[in-house]
Write a protein that holds these residues in place. Structure first.
Motif, PDB file in Angstrom:
ATOM      1  N   SER A 151       0.866  -1.254  -0.135  1.00  0.00           N
ATOM      2  CA  SER A 151       0.037  -0.148   0.217  1.00  0.00           C
ATOM      3  C   SER A 151       0.866   1.361  -0.105  1.00  0.00           C
ATOM      4  O   SER A 151       2.081   1.316   0.219  1.00  0.00           O
ATOM      5  N   LYS A 152       0.299   2.410  -0.316  1.00  0.00           N
ATOM      6  CA  LYS A 152       0.867   3.508  -0.140  1.00  0.00           C
ATOM      7  C   LYS A 152       1.370   4.023   1.322  1.00  0.00           C
ATOM      8  O   LYS A 152       2.334   4.422   1.613  1.00  0.00           O
ATOM      9  N   LYS A 153       0.326   3.764   2.244  1.00  0.00           N
ATOM     10  CA  LYS A 153       0.436   3.962   3.522  1.00  0.00           C
ATOM     11  C   LYS A 153       2.008   3.169   3.949  1.00  0.00           C
ATOM     12  O   LYS A 153       2.623   3.666   4.739  1.00  0.00           O
ATOM     13  N   TYR A 154       2.198   1.949   3.642  1.00  0.00           N
ATOM     14  CA  TYR A 154       3.297   1.307   3.957  1.00  0.00           C
ATOM     15  C   TYR A 154       4.698   1.838   3.474  1.00  0.00           C
ATOM     16  O   TYR A 154       5.552   1.979   4.138  1.00  0.00           O
ATOM     17  N   LEU A 156       5.016   5.154   3.106  1.00  0.00           N
ATOM     18  CA  LEU A 156       5.047   6.255   3.880  1.00  0.00           C
ATOM     19  C   LEU A 156       5.761   5.922   5.045  1.00  0.00           C
ATOM     20  O   LEU A 156       6.672   6.630   5.516  1.00  0.00           O
ATOM     21  N   LYS A 157       5.522   4.793   5.488  1.00  0.00           N
ATOM     22  CA  LYS A 157       5.905   4.364   6.784  1.00  0.00           C
ATOM     23  C   LYS A 157       7.420   3.967   6.832  1.00  0.00           C
ATOM     24  O   LYS A 157       8.075   4.209   7.923  1.00  0.00           O
ATOM     25  N   GLN A 158       7.721   3.346   5.624  1.00  0.00           N
ATOM     26  CA  GLN A 158       9.109   3.044   5.354  1.00  0.00           C
ATOM     27  C   GLN A 158       9.915   4.351   5.502  1.00  0.00           C
ATOM     28  O   GLN A 158      11.092   4.468   5.961  1.00  0.00           O
ATOM     29  N   TYR A 159       9.468   5.201   4.691  1.00  0.00           N
ATOM     30  CA  TYR A 159      10.200   6.670   4.708  1.00  0.00           C
ATOM     31  C   TYR A 159      10.309   7.110   6.018  1.00  0.00           C
ATOM     32  O   TYR A 159      11.404   7.713   6.577  1.00  0.00           O
ATOM     33  N   GLU A 160       9.212   7.345   6.738  1.00  0.00           N
ATOM     34  CA  GLU A 160       9.397   7.836   8.099  1.00  0.00           C
ATOM     35  C   GLU A 160      10.359   7.007   8.837  1.00  0.00           C
ATOM     36  O   GLU A 160      11.144   7.646   9.952  1.00  0.00           O
TER      37      GLU A 160
END
Length: 218
Positions: A151-154, A156-160
């Motif tokens: 997912s897109k959310k995943y 963004l979490k990796q980036y964070e």
């Protein structure tokens, strides 16, 4: 459902491209054209004149084309950067012959380059990586380019996660990310002309490493 695009057309009115007026080697002509295109964009940084398409041969034997950014050019070749494990990185590893092309609408020009791609020195990739904005550096660590994502959310979490990891650390270049240089053996310069009688000049590298110039029909 059919969408008729037959009336989408324009005519071209730029100067002719003549053999008697071009340099003996293609890199000088590429540089001249690039600098001329830059004149149209002194106040417009949104238009990336260094954007180029690059075509590779995928593992299924089919062509794959995408847009990347040219970051350096010289008589030695054309350099761009990417993830070595991306589709294009794996394709280059298996079949290093590639094709890049530029289209510049203001000067009504195209350049098509066929060449052989290879990795540049690690030190040069390190030097360029340090110039990149921090967010882009973090993104190299966060993204396993071309691999499936849940997912897109995943993402963004990796980036964070990686952004937090590098809060107080120098961001080093990932070993799987770096530059390629494309060393040309064929370069086509296309200049739009009225009535579709376009000028097409080809520089082809012969066995003695000399550039041979000839013209193609439009």
């Amino acid at each position: 459902m059919i969408f008729d695009l037959s009336n989408y057309r324009k005519n071209y009115y730029n100067d002719s491209l003549l053999e008697s007026l071009v340099p003996k080697e293609p890199f000088q002509l590429f540089h001249d054209w690039f600098q001329q295109e830059k004149l149209f964009h002194k106040t417009n940084n949104d238009y990336e004149i260094n954007a180029m398409s690059i075509s590779t041969i995928g593992k299924d034997g089919g062509p794959e084309t995408r847009i990347v950014l040219l970051k350096e050019y010289s008589e030695k070749g054309f350099i761009f950067y990417t993830n070595y494990y991306s589709f294009k990185g794996k394709s280059i590893q298996n079949f290093p012959k590639v094709c890049i092309s530029f289209y510049w609408k203001n000067t009504e020009r195209q350049i098509i380059v066929k060449g052989v791609a290879s990795k540049i020195r690690k030190e040069k990739s390190d030097k360029y990586f340090k110039k990149r904005p921090k967010g882009n550096q973090v993104g190299c660590w966060a993204s396993k380019q071309s691999s499936p994502l849940p997912s897109k959310k995943y993402m963004l979490k990796q980036y964070e996660k990686w952004d937090n990891f590098f809060k107080r650390k120098t961001i080093s270049r990932p070993f799987y990310w770096g530059g390629y240089i494309i060393k040309p053996y064929n370069m086509e310069f296309w200049q739009g002309q009225p009535n579709r009688l376009h000028d097409r000049l080809i520089y082809n590298l012969d066995k003695e490493k000399n550039w041979i110039l000839y013209r193609l029909s439009p």
